[in-house]
Design a protein around this motif. Structure first.
Motif, PDB file in Angstrom:
ATOM      1  N   MET A   1       0.884  -1.145   0.000  1.00 30.33           N
ATOM      2  CA  MET A   1       0.000   0.000   0.000  1.00 30.33           C
ATOM      3  C   MET A   1       0.929   1.203   0.000  1.00 30.33           C
ATOM      4  SD  MET A   1      -3.104   0.733   2.638  1.00 30.33           S
ATOM      5  CE  MET A   1      -2.072   1.324   3.959  1.00 30.33           C
TER       6      MET A   1
ATOM      7  N   ILE B   1      -4.958  17.034  -5.681  1.00 31.42           N
ATOM      8  CA  ILE B   1      -5.296  15.627  -5.508  1.00 31.42           C
ATOM      9  C   ILE B   1      -5.961  15.021  -6.740  1.00 31.42           C
ATOM     10  CG2 ILE B   1      -7.537  15.949  -4.335  1.00 31.42           C
ATOM     11  CD1 ILE B   1      -5.460  13.640  -2.572  1.00 31.42           C
TER      12      ILE B   1
ATOM     13  N   CYS C   1      -6.742   3.182  -6.438  1.00 25.73           N
ATOM     14  CA  CYS C   1      -6.280   4.534  -6.108  1.00 25.73           C
ATOM     15  C   CYS C   1      -7.454   5.313  -5.522  1.00 25.73           C
ATOM     16  CB  CYS C   1      -5.732   5.215  -7.368  1.00 25.73           C
ATOM     17  SG  CYS C   1      -5.038   6.846  -7.057  1.00 25.73           S
ATOM     18  N   TYR C   2      -7.308   5.714  -4.254  1.00 30.68           N
ATOM     19  CA  TYR C   2      -8.381   6.396  -3.541  1.00 30.68           C
ATOM     20  C   TYR C   2      -7.864   7.627  -2.812  1.00 30.68           C
ATOM     21  CZ  TYR C   2     -11.226   2.047  -3.484  1.00 30.68           C
ATOM     22  OH  TYR C   2     -11.948   0.936  -3.797  1.00 30.68           O
ATOM     23  N   GLN C   3      -8.702   8.655  -2.725  1.00 32.98           N
ATOM     24  CA  GLN C   3      -8.444   9.741  -1.778  1.00 32.98           C
ATOM     25  C   GLN C   3      -9.127   9.378  -0.467  1.00 32.98           C
ATOM     26  OE1 GLN C   3     -10.293  13.505  -2.738  1.00 32.98           O
ATOM     27  NE2 GLN C   3      -9.351  14.537  -0.983  1.00 32.98           N
ATOM     28  N   ARG C   4      -8.379   9.548   0.654  1.00 27.99           N
ATOM     29  CA  ARG C   4      -8.934   9.310   1.980  1.00 27.99           C
ATOM     30  C   ARG C   4      -8.537  10.476   2.885  1.00 27.99           C
ATOM     31  NH1 ARG C   4     -10.658   3.984   2.085  1.00 27.99           N
ATOM     32  NH2 ARG C   4      -9.679   2.563   0.606  1.00 27.99           N
ATOM     33  N   PRO C   5      -9.267  10.693   3.989  1.00 28.54           N
ATOM     34  CA  PRO C   5      -8.973  11.874   4.822  1.00 28.54           C
ATOM     35  C   PRO C   5      -7.678  11.736   5.625  1.00 28.54           C
ATOM     36  CG  PRO C   5     -10.684  10.530   5.838  1.00 28.54           C
ATOM     37  CD  PRO C   5     -10.406   9.913   4.500  1.00 28.54           C
TER      38      PRO C   5
ATOM     39  N   GLN D   1      -5.507  12.372   9.091  1.00 26.77           N
ATOM     40  CA  GLN D   1      -5.878  12.374  10.507  1.00 26.77           C
ATOM     41  C   GLN D   1      -4.730  13.023  11.276  1.00 26.77           C
ATOM     42  OE1 GLN D   1      -8.834  10.632  11.578  1.00 26.77           O
ATOM     43  NE2 GLN D   1      -9.250  10.323   9.394  1.00 26.77           N
TER      44      GLN D   1
ATOM     45  N   ASN E   1      -2.648  11.869  13.390  1.00 26.26           N
ATOM     46  CA  ASN E   1      -1.408  11.090  13.350  1.00 26.26           C
ATOM     47  C   ASN E   1      -1.146  10.481  11.997  1.00 26.26           C
ATOM     48  OD1 ASN E   1      -0.930  11.530  16.058  1.00 26.26           O
ATOM     49  ND2 ASN E   1      -2.204   9.776  16.649  1.00 26.26           N
ATOM     50  N   TRP E   2      -1.797  10.990  11.006  1.00 32.81           N
ATOM     51  CA  TRP E   2      -1.742  10.347   9.696  1.00 32.81           C
ATOM     52  C   TRP E   2      -1.777  11.410   8.593  1.00 32.81           C
ATOM     53  CZ3 TRP E   2      -0.341   5.755   8.123  1.00 32.81           C
ATOM     54  CH2 TRP E   2      -0.595   5.409   6.795  1.00 32.81           C
TER      55      TRP E   2
ATOM     56  N   LEU F   1      -3.651  10.158  -0.137  1.00 31.38           N
ATOM     57  CA  LEU F   1      -3.890   9.410  -1.371  1.00 31.38           C
ATOM     58  C   LEU F   1      -3.307   8.011  -1.198  1.00 31.38           C
ATOM     59  CD1 LEU F   1      -5.120   9.852  -4.222  1.00 31.38           C
ATOM     60  CD2 LEU F   1      -2.820  10.332  -5.043  1.00 31.38           C
ATOM     61  N   PHE F   2      -4.106   7.017  -1.507  1.00 29.20           N
ATOM     62  CA  PHE F   2      -3.732   5.617  -1.265  1.00 29.20           C
ATOM     63  C   PHE F   2      -3.713   4.859  -2.583  1.00 29.20           C
ATOM     64  CE2 PHE F   2      -4.447   4.853   3.424  1.00 29.20           C
ATOM     65  CZ  PHE F   2      -4.674   6.182   3.756  1.00 29.20           C
TER      66      PHE F   2
ATOM     67  N   ASP G   1       5.096   6.769   1.579  1.00 29.94           N
ATOM     68  CA  ASP G   1       5.584   5.648   2.376  1.00 29.94           C
ATOM     69  C   ASP G   1       5.010   4.358   1.777  1.00 29.94           C
ATOM     70  OD1 ASP G   1       6.844   4.216   4.357  1.00 29.94           O
ATOM     71  OD2 ASP G   1       5.644   5.024   6.013  1.00 29.94           O
TER      72      ASP G   1
ATOM     73  N   LEU H   1       3.780   0.509   2.670  1.00 25.60           N
ATOM     74  CA  LEU H   1       3.422  -0.420   3.736  1.00 25.60           C
ATOM     75  C   LEU H   1       3.257  -1.809   3.112  1.00 25.60           C
ATOM     76  CD1 LEU H   1       2.407   2.489   4.744  1.00 25.60           C
ATOM     77  CD2 LEU H   1       0.904   1.211   6.250  1.00 25.60           C
ATOM     78  N   PHE H   2       4.248  -2.663   3.369  1.00 25.61           N
ATOM     79  CA  PHE H   2       4.183  -4.013   2.816  1.00 25.61           C
ATOM     80  C   PHE H   2       3.315  -4.901   3.704  1.00 25.61           C
ATOM     81  CE2 PHE H   2       8.158  -2.584   0.848  1.00 25.61           C
ATOM     82  CZ  PHE H   2       7.891  -2.945  -0.467  1.00 25.61           C
TER      83      PHE H   2
END
Lengths: 150, 155
Positions: B70, B80, B96-100, B102, B104-105, B109-110, B138, B140-141
Motif C-alpha cells: 500500500m 489531488i 487509487c483512492y483519496q482518503r482523509p 488524521q 497522526n496520519w 492518497l492511497f 511511504d 506499507l508491505f
C-alpha cells in the motif's frame, strides 16, 4: 499452483469479459478453441484448487446503499491473534492485513448503514481496549482494477 | 432504487454463477424470470454501476504476484484530482483512492501496487513518484493476510 497457457487465457478472459449471453461457457470455448465441456471442467478445477475465489458478480457497495471504510490500528505483536479475532468476527470485515508500520493492522469494513459501521468500530475499541483507530473512508475513487494480466 | 427483484438477483450473483450450459436460465428459473428478462436486468444493473463486473475473482498471490504494497502519499489538497488521475494511469496501480488525513496520519492518497517482489514494488513507487512529482510517500508491505472474503449483501 500449476496452470497451463489455456488456463491463463481462460482466466484473463473470465476476469474481464464474462459473456452476458445465454451460453457463456460455449462462447468462451469458441474464443479459446476448446469445447464448452472443457471450459467448465477447467473452471471447476481452478475453483476447487482455490485459484478462482468466486465466479459471479462484483458489486459497488455504495450503489447498494452500504457504507464502508478502511481502518488501521496499532496492535502489540503479542495481541495480534486476539485482536484479529475481534475484528474478523464481524461479517462486514472483508479484508484484514498485517503491514509493516506502526499502524500494523489494516482492515476494511462494510455495513448496511453508517450507524452500524460506527457501532462496529466502537465495539472493536471496547472489546480490545485499543482506543485509537484510524477511520479512513474513501472520499474519491480514482481507480479500481481487480483483474490481473497473466 | 433497487427493487426486491434486483436484491434477489444480487443475492444469486453473489452466490456464484451456475457451472452449467445455461447459467442465466437457471438463475432466472429460481427467480421466476425468463432467461432473457434476467439477462436484460443484469445488463441494466451493470450499466448503472450497481454491478461492477461479472466474472471471476482470482487469488493473485497464487499467480505470481507475491508482493503487494500500500503506497500512501501526502499530496497537496488542491492537486489531488490531477495527481490521483495520473497515478490511476499506471498499470501496476490496481486501486487509487483519496482518503482523509488524521492527526497522526498525514497521507491523503492511497494506491495499491502489486509486484513479483518487494524490490519491484519499491521501484514502481519510485517511478510513479518521479512521474507525478510527489516525494512524500511511504510503502506499507503486507506481512500476513488475516482475512479475505467477498462481501455478502442483503443477508
Amino acid at each position: 499452483m500449476k496452470t497451463d497457457q489455456i488456463d491463463r487465457k481462460l482466466l484473463n478472459l473470465i476476469q474481464t469479459d464474462f459473456p452476458l449471453s445465454p451460453e457463456p461457457y460455449r462462447e468462451i470455448g469458441e474464443a479459446l478453441g476448446i469445447s464448452e465441456e472443457e471450459v467448465l471442467s477447467r473452471i471447476r478445477s481452478m475453483i476447487s484448487n482455490g485459484l478462482i475465489r468466486r465466479l459471479g458478480g462484483i458489486f459497488d457497495s455504495k450503489m447498494l446503499g452500504y457504507h464502508s471504510t478502511l481502518c488501521a490500528m496499532q496492535v502489540d505483536q503479542r495481541r495480534i491473534d486476539e485482536v484479529a479475532a475481534v475484528v474478523n468476527s464481524y461479517p462486514g470485515v472483508t479484508h484484514n492485513y498485517l503491514r509493516e508500520h506502526e499502524y500494523n493492522m489494516w482492515f476494511t469494513a462494510t455495513a448496511p448503514s453508517k450507524e452500524e459501521l460506527d457501532e462496529f468500530i466502537a465495539r472493536v475499541k471496547r472489546d480490545t481496549g485499543i482506543n485509537e483507530i484510524l477511520v479512513l473512508p474513501a472520499q474519491k475513487l480514482f481507480k479500481i482494477r481487480v483483474n490481473f494480466d497473466l | 432504487m433497487l427493487s426486491d427483484q434486483d436484491r434477489r438477483i444480487i443475492k444469486e450473483l453473489q452466490n456464484g454463477l451456475p457451472l452449467a450450459s445455461r447459467p442465466y436460465q437457471i438463475i432466472g428459473f429460481r427467480l421466476k424470470m425468463s432467461e432473457e428478462e434476467l439477462i436484460n436486468r443484469v445488463s441494466h444493473l451493470i450499466k448503472n454501476g450497481v454491478i461492477r463486473r461479472l466474472g471471476a475473482a482470482v487469488r493473485h498471490q497464487d499467480l505470481g504476484f507475491k508482493a503487494n504494497a500500500m503506497v500512501v502519499w501526502d499530496v497537496p489538497d488542491d492537486k489531488i484530482c490531477e495527481v490521483g488521475g495520473n497515478m490511476a494511469g499506471f498499470r501496476e496501480v490496481t486501486h487509487c483512492y483519496q482518503r482523509p488525513r488524521q492527526a497522526n496520519w498525514p497521507y491523503n492518497l492511497f494506491t495499491m501496487v502489486h509486484g513479483h517482489s518487494r524490490g519491484e514494488c519499491a521501484r514502481i513507487a519510485e517511478k510513479i513518484a518521479q512521474a507525478v512529482g510527489m516525494n512524500k510517500y511511504d510503502l506499507l508491505f503486507s506481512t500476513a493476510e488475516l482475512k479475505k472474503i467477498s462481501m455478502r449483501y442483503f443477508e
